[in-house]
Motif scaffolding. Structure first.
Motif, short mmCIF file in Angstrom:
data_model
loop_
_atom_site.label_atom_id
_atom_site.label_comp_id
_atom_site.label_asym_id
_atom_site.label_seq_id
_atom_site.Cartn_x
_atom_site.Cartn_y
_atom_site.Cartn_z
N GLU A 30 30.75 55.75 88.73
CA GLU A 30 31.41 56.64 87.79
C GLU A 30 31.04 56.36 86.33
O GLU A 30 31.09 57.26 85.50
N TYR A 31 30.67 55.11 86.02
CA TYR A 31 30.44 54.71 84.64
C TYR A 31 29.09 54.03 84.48
O TYR A 31 28.59 53.40 85.40
N GLU A 32 28.57 54.11 83.27
CA GLU A 32 27.40 53.33 82.87
C GLU A 32 27.95 52.07 82.23
O GLU A 32 28.59 52.13 81.18
N LEU A 33 27.75 50.92 82.87
CA LEU A 33 28.33 49.66 82.41
C LEU A 33 27.45 49.07 81.31
O LEU A 33 26.30 48.75 81.53
N LEU A 34 28.01 48.93 80.10
CA LEU A 34 27.24 48.48 78.95
C LEU A 34 27.33 46.97 78.73
O LEU A 34 26.32 46.32 78.47
N ASP A 35 28.52 46.41 78.82
CA ASP A 35 28.73 45.00 78.52
C ASP A 35 29.86 44.47 79.39
O ASP A 35 30.86 45.17 79.60
N LYS A 36 29.73 43.24 79.90
CA LYS A 36 30.75 42.68 80.79
C LYS A 36 31.40 41.46 80.14
O LYS A 36 30.76 40.69 79.44
N TYR A 37 32.70 41.30 80.42
CA TYR A 37 33.48 40.17 79.92
C TYR A 37 34.31 39.62 81.07
O TYR A 37 34.79 40.37 81.92
N VAL A 38 34.52 38.30 81.06
CA VAL A 38 35.40 37.66 82.05
C VAL A 38 36.66 37.24 81.32
O VAL A 38 36.60 36.54 80.31
N SER A 39 37.81 37.69 81.83
CA SER A 39 39.07 37.38 81.18
C SER A 39 40.03 36.76 82.19
O SER A 39 39.93 37.01 83.39
N GLY A 40 40.98 36.01 81.67
CA GLY A 40 42.06 35.52 82.49
C GLY A 40 43.07 36.64 82.68
O GLY A 40 43.03 37.65 81.98
N ILE A 41 43.98 36.48 83.61
CA ILE A 41 44.98 37.51 83.87
C ILE A 41 46.33 36.82 84.10
O ILE A 41 46.40 35.80 84.79
N VAL A 42 47.38 37.35 83.49
CA VAL A 42 48.72 36.78 83.62
C VAL A 42 49.35 37.33 84.89
O VAL A 42 49.53 38.54 85.03
N LEU A 43 49.68 36.43 85.81
CA LEU A 43 50.22 36.82 87.12
C LEU A 43 51.52 36.08 87.40
O LEU A 43 51.80 35.04 86.80
N THR A 44 52.28 36.61 88.36
CA THR A 44 53.45 35.90 88.86
C THR A 44 53.06 35.17 90.14
O THR A 44 51.94 35.34 90.64
N GLY A 45 53.96 34.38 90.68
CA GLY A 45 53.65 33.55 91.85
C GLY A 45 53.28 34.35 93.09
O GLY A 45 52.35 33.99 93.81
N THR A 46 53.98 35.46 93.35
CA THR A 46 53.67 36.22 94.55
C THR A 46 52.39 37.03 94.38
O THR A 46 51.73 37.35 95.36
N GLU A 47 52.02 37.34 93.14
CA GLU A 47 50.78 38.10 92.92
C GLU A 47 49.56 37.28 93.27
O GLU A 47 48.63 37.78 93.90
N ILE A 48 49.53 36.02 92.89
CA ILE A 48 48.37 35.18 93.19
C ILE A 48 48.26 34.96 94.70
O ILE A 48 47.15 34.90 95.24
N LYS A 49 49.38 34.91 95.39
CA LYS A 49 49.33 34.76 96.85
C LYS A 49 48.73 36.01 97.50
O LYS A 49 47.93 35.91 98.43
N SER A 50 49.08 37.19 97.01
CA SER A 50 48.50 38.42 97.54
C SER A 50 47.01 38.51 97.23
O SER A 50 46.23 38.99 98.05
N ILE A 51 46.61 38.05 96.05
CA ILE A 51 45.19 38.06 95.68
C ILE A 51 44.41 37.14 96.61
O ILE A 51 43.34 37.49 97.08
N ARG A 52 44.97 35.98 96.90
CA ARG A 52 44.28 35.04 97.79
C ARG A 52 44.17 35.58 99.21
O ARG A 52 43.31 35.17 99.97
#
Length: 154
Positions: free
Chosen positions: A20-42
Motif C-alpha cells: 500500500e505504501y512506498e516505505l521511505l525511512d524506517k525507525y525502531v521504537s519501544g512501545i509502552v505495554l501492560t502485563g497482559t499485552e506482552i503475554k499476548s505478543i509472545r
C-alpha cells in the motif's frame, strides 16, 4: 513433547504496508505495554494491518488500531484490544518525524513488531508515502516476474 506457549522469536510483519505504501525511512521504537499485552505478543496474537501513528498535542508519538488480542488467562486486569499505545523514540527523532509528517502525503505506518534479545517488545515504523493504483500494478508485475524466475531456477 509439548509445544512451548510463549515463543522467544516473535517477528510479526505488516506485509500489506509495503504493498500500500512506498516505505521511505524506517525507525525502531519501544512501545509502552501492560502485563497482559506482552503475554499476548509472545503468543503471536497481534494484527498490525489497520495500525497508524500520530502525534499528540504534547509532541508524543502514539500508535492506534493495532489489535493485540486479550490474553486468554487474563483476569479483570486484561487490556483493551485496540487501545492507543505510546511509542518511545529519542526527542531528536520525534522532532524530525513530526516535521516530515507535516509534508503532504507522508504518514507513519507500523511495519514489524518483534521482541529483542533482552525481551523487550519493539515496533519498527516506517515513514511512508501512499502508492497510486498504477504503482501497485507495477509491484504486482515485479512480484510475478520474480516468482517466474524462481520457478525456472528450481
Amino acid at each position: 513433547m509439548s509445544k512451548q506457549r510463549f515463543s522467544n522469536d516473535i517477528n510479526i510483519r505488516n506485509r500489506q504496508a509495503s504493498f500500500e505504501y512506498e516505505l521511505l525511512d524506517k525507525y525502531v521504537s519501544g512501545i509502552v505495554l501492560t502485563g497482559t499485552e506482552i503475554k499476548s505478543i509472545r503468543e503471536g496474537k497481534v494484527n498490525l494491518q489497520d495500525g497508524y501513528c500520530y502525534f499528540s498535542a504534547a509532541g508524543e508519538l502514539f500508535i492506534k488500531n493495532v489489535n493485540i488480542t486479550p490474553y486468554a488467562q487474563g483476569t479483570h486486569y486484561n487490556h483493551e484490544a485496540t487501545r492507543e499505545r505510546k511509542l518511545l523514540l529519542k526527542r531528536v527523532e520525534l522532532k524530525k518525524l513530526q516535521s516530515k509528517i507535516e509534508e503532504k502525503g507522508l504518514t507513519l505506518v507500523p511495519v514489524r513488531l518483534f521482541v529483542n534479545d533482552r525481551g523487550f517488545a519493539k515496533m519498527e515504523i516506517a515513514l511512508a508515502r501512499g502508492k497510486k493504483t498504477h504503482d501497485k500494478r507495477q509491484s504486482i508485475k515485479e512480484r510475478e516476474a520474480k516468482r517466474e524466475l524462481n520457478r525456472i531456477k528450481l
